[in-house]
Design a protein around this motif. Structure first.
Motif, PDB file in Angstrom:
ATOM      1  N   ASN A  97       4.449   3.348   6.210  1.00  0.00           N
ATOM      2  CA  ASN A  97       3.845   3.994   7.377  1.00  0.00           C
ATOM      3  C   ASN A  97       2.961   5.162   6.953  1.00  0.00           C
ATOM      4  O   ASN A  97       1.887   5.374   7.520  1.00  0.00           O
ATOM      5  N   ALA A  98       3.400   5.927   5.958  1.00  0.00           N
ATOM      6  CA  ALA A  98       2.604   7.063   5.478  1.00  0.00           C
ATOM      7  C   ALA A  98       1.267   6.584   4.914  1.00  0.00           C
ATOM      8  O   ALA A  98       0.214   7.126   5.245  1.00  0.00           O
ATOM      9  N   ILE A  99       1.313   5.566   4.084  1.00  0.00           N
ATOM     10  CA  ILE A  99       0.079   5.008   3.525  1.00  0.00           C
ATOM     11  C   ILE A  99      -0.820   4.493   4.652  1.00  0.00           C
ATOM     12  O   ILE A  99      -2.023   4.742   4.670  1.00  0.00           O
ATOM     13  N   ASN A 100      -0.218   3.795   5.605  1.00  0.00           N
ATOM     14  CA  ASN A 100      -0.992   3.199   6.703  1.00  0.00           C
ATOM     15  C   ASN A 100      -1.762   4.234   7.513  1.00  0.00           C
ATOM     16  O   ASN A 100      -2.857   3.947   7.991  1.00  0.00           O
ATOM     17  N   VAL A 101      -1.194   5.431   7.693  1.00  0.00           N
ATOM     18  CA  VAL A 101      -1.883   6.451   8.496  1.00  0.00           C
ATOM     19  C   VAL A 101      -2.630   7.461   7.638  1.00  0.00           C
ATOM     20  O   VAL A 101      -3.210   8.410   8.152  1.00  0.00           O
ATOM     21  N   GLY A 102      -2.610   7.268   6.315  1.00  0.00           N
ATOM     22  CA  GLY A 102      -3.387   8.135   5.434  1.00  0.00           C
ATOM     23  C   GLY A 102      -2.699   9.417   5.018  1.00  0.00           C
ATOM     24  O   GLY A 102      -3.375  10.390   4.686  1.00  0.00           O
ATOM     25  N   LEU A 103      -1.359   9.434   5.004  1.00  0.00           N
ATOM     26  CA  LEU A 103      -0.620  10.608   4.538  1.00  0.00           C
ATOM     27  C   LEU A 103      -0.155  10.357   3.108  1.00  0.00           C
ATOM     28  O   LEU A 103       0.704   9.508   2.876  1.00  0.00           O
ATOM     29  N   PRO A 140      -0.368   2.488  -6.856  1.00  0.00           N
ATOM     30  CA  PRO A 140      -1.297   1.442  -7.296  1.00  0.00           C
ATOM     31  C   PRO A 140      -2.697   1.707  -6.726  1.00  0.00           C
ATOM     32  O   PRO A 140      -2.855   2.326  -5.669  1.00  0.00           O
ATOM     33  N   ASP A 141      -3.709   1.217  -7.428  1.00  0.00           N
ATOM     34  CA  ASP A 141      -5.099   1.461  -7.036  1.00  0.00           C
ATOM     35  C   ASP A 141      -5.398   1.033  -5.604  1.00  0.00           C
ATOM     36  O   ASP A 141      -6.120   1.722  -4.888  1.00  0.00           O
ATOM     37  N   PHE A 142      -4.834  -0.109  -5.153  1.00  0.00           N
ATOM     38  CA  PHE A 142      -5.144  -0.561  -3.800  1.00  0.00           C
ATOM     39  C   PHE A 142      -4.584   0.381  -2.744  1.00  0.00           C
ATOM     40  O   PHE A 142      -5.181   0.553  -1.680  1.00  0.00           O
ATOM     41  N   LEU A 143      -3.449   1.049  -3.025  1.00  0.00           N
ATOM     42  CA  LEU A 143      -2.915   2.028  -2.079  1.00  0.00           C
ATOM     43  C   LEU A 143      -3.703   3.332  -2.141  1.00  0.00           C
ATOM     44  O   LEU A 143      -3.948   3.966  -1.113  1.00  0.00           O
ATOM     45  N   LEU A 144      -4.127   3.734  -3.337  1.00  0.00           N
ATOM     46  CA  LEU A 144      -4.990   4.918  -3.457  1.00  0.00           C
ATOM     47  C   LEU A 144      -6.303   4.712  -2.713  1.00  0.00           C
ATOM     48  O   LEU A 144      -6.792   5.623  -2.038  1.00  0.00           O
ATOM     49  N   GLU A 145      -6.861   3.512  -2.806  1.00  0.00           N
ATOM     50  CA  GLU A 145      -8.092   3.213  -2.081  1.00  0.00           C
ATOM     51  C   GLU A 145      -7.869   3.307  -0.578  1.00  0.00           C
ATOM     52  O   GLU A 145      -8.692   3.861   0.158  1.00  0.00           O
ATOM     53  N   MET A 146      -6.731   2.794  -0.116  1.00  0.00           N
ATOM     54  CA  MET A 146      -6.411   2.860   1.310  1.00  0.00           C
ATOM     55  C   MET A 146      -6.299   4.315   1.758  1.00  0.00           C
ATOM     56  O   MET A 146      -6.828   4.698   2.807  1.00  0.00           O
ATOM     57  N   LEU A 147      -5.640   5.152   0.956  1.00  0.00           N
ATOM     58  CA  LEU A 147      -5.527   6.572   1.285  1.00  0.00           C
ATOM     59  C   LEU A 147      -6.893   7.245   1.295  1.00  0.00           C
ATOM     60  O   LEU A 147      -7.180   8.075   2.153  1.00  0.00           O
ATOM     61  N   THR A 148      -7.743   6.894   0.332  1.00  0.00           N
ATOM     62  CA  THR A 148      -9.086   7.456   0.250  1.00  0.00           C
ATOM     63  C   THR A 148      -9.884   7.166   1.514  1.00  0.00           C
ATOM     64  O   THR A 148     -10.658   8.002   1.973  1.00  0.00           O
ATOM     65  N   LYS A 149      -9.690   6.011   2.095  1.00  0.00           N
ATOM     66  CA  LYS A 149     -10.395   5.628   3.319  1.00  0.00           C
ATOM     67  C   LYS A 149      -9.775   6.243   4.570  1.00  0.00           C
ATOM     68  O   LYS A 149     -10.328   6.141   5.652  1.00  0.00           O
ATOM     69  N   GLY A 150      -8.585   6.850   4.441  1.00  0.00           N
ATOM     70  CA  GLY A 150      -7.933   7.460   5.595  1.00  0.00           C
ATOM     71  C   GLY A 150      -6.801   6.633   6.167  1.00  0.00           C
ATOM     72  O   GLY A 150      -6.297   6.941   7.235  1.00  0.00           O
ATOM     73  N   GLY A 151      -6.402   5.586   5.464  1.00  0.00           N
ATOM     74  CA  GLY A 151      -5.300   4.742   5.924  1.00  0.00           C
ATOM     75  C   GLY A 151      -5.753   3.310   6.156  1.00  0.00           C
ATOM     76  O   GLY A 151      -6.937   2.972   5.966  1.00  0.00           O
ATOM     77  N   LEU A 152      -4.820   2.474   6.558  1.00  0.00           N
ATOM     78  CA  LEU A 152      -5.083   1.048   6.717  1.00  0.00           C
ATOM     79  C   LEU A 152      -6.132   0.760   7.780  1.00  0.00           C
ATOM     80  O   LEU A 152      -7.084   0.009   7.545  1.00  0.00           O
TER      81      LEU A 152
END
Length: 163
Positions: A97-103, A140-152
């Protein structure tokens, strides 16, 4: 957008901090993010939302965010100004959930005191406190990229708009 280096004041919590104390159930019906933020961590520290400042960091022990799957727990912390959560381990659903919302979050065993300045390097998977470096689990890089974009959701919107 996400900074790779996050610096903030530490707020210390122990083990098994569940979503019921992060945001008590009586606040789950609201969609007002400020109302959620105003009650963040109320179940364990009723004054937390008045003390926390934008950019602060939560440092916790094992199993932070265990319990229910309520996304409001993550949203309450994000909108209260928490920039990152560092814990020895996280509840599985809270982590996603944290990754999904960009936290941003990081699994690391960090020793510090409340109020210490904490510096988190998400790309290196390190946390610096009082001159000491603690090594954590780099995302992992794909989760870092998701965070960089602000979440899922933000990542999906950006991808759709670029097509």
């Amino acid at each position: 957008m996400l900074d790779n280096i996050i610096k903030g004041k530490a707020w210390i919590f122990g083990s098994d901090i569940d979503t019921d104390v992060i945001i008590p159930g009586k606040y789950l019906r609201t969609t007002d993010m400020q109302a959620l933020a105003d009650h963040a961590m109320e179940g364990i520290d009723p004054e937390f939302s008045k003390k926390v400042k934008k950019g602060d960091v939560i440092v916790a022990d094992d199993n932070f965010g265990c319990g229910s799957s309520r996304e409001q727990a993550v949203l309450a912390l994000k909108y209260a100004g928490v920039a990152c959560i560092v814990a020895k381990s996280f509840g599985r659903i809270f982590f996603r959930n944290a990754i999904n919302v960009g936290l941003p979050l990081m699994e690391a065993d960090v020793q510090c005191s409340e109020g210490d300045e904490v510096e988190i390097d998400l790309l290196q998977g390190t946390v610096k406190v009082n001159g000491k470096v603690f090594h954590g689990n780099k995302l992992p890089d794909f989760l870092l990229e998701m965070l960089t974009k602000g979440g899922l959701v933000a990542q999906r919107k950006a991808k759709k708009n670029s097509q």
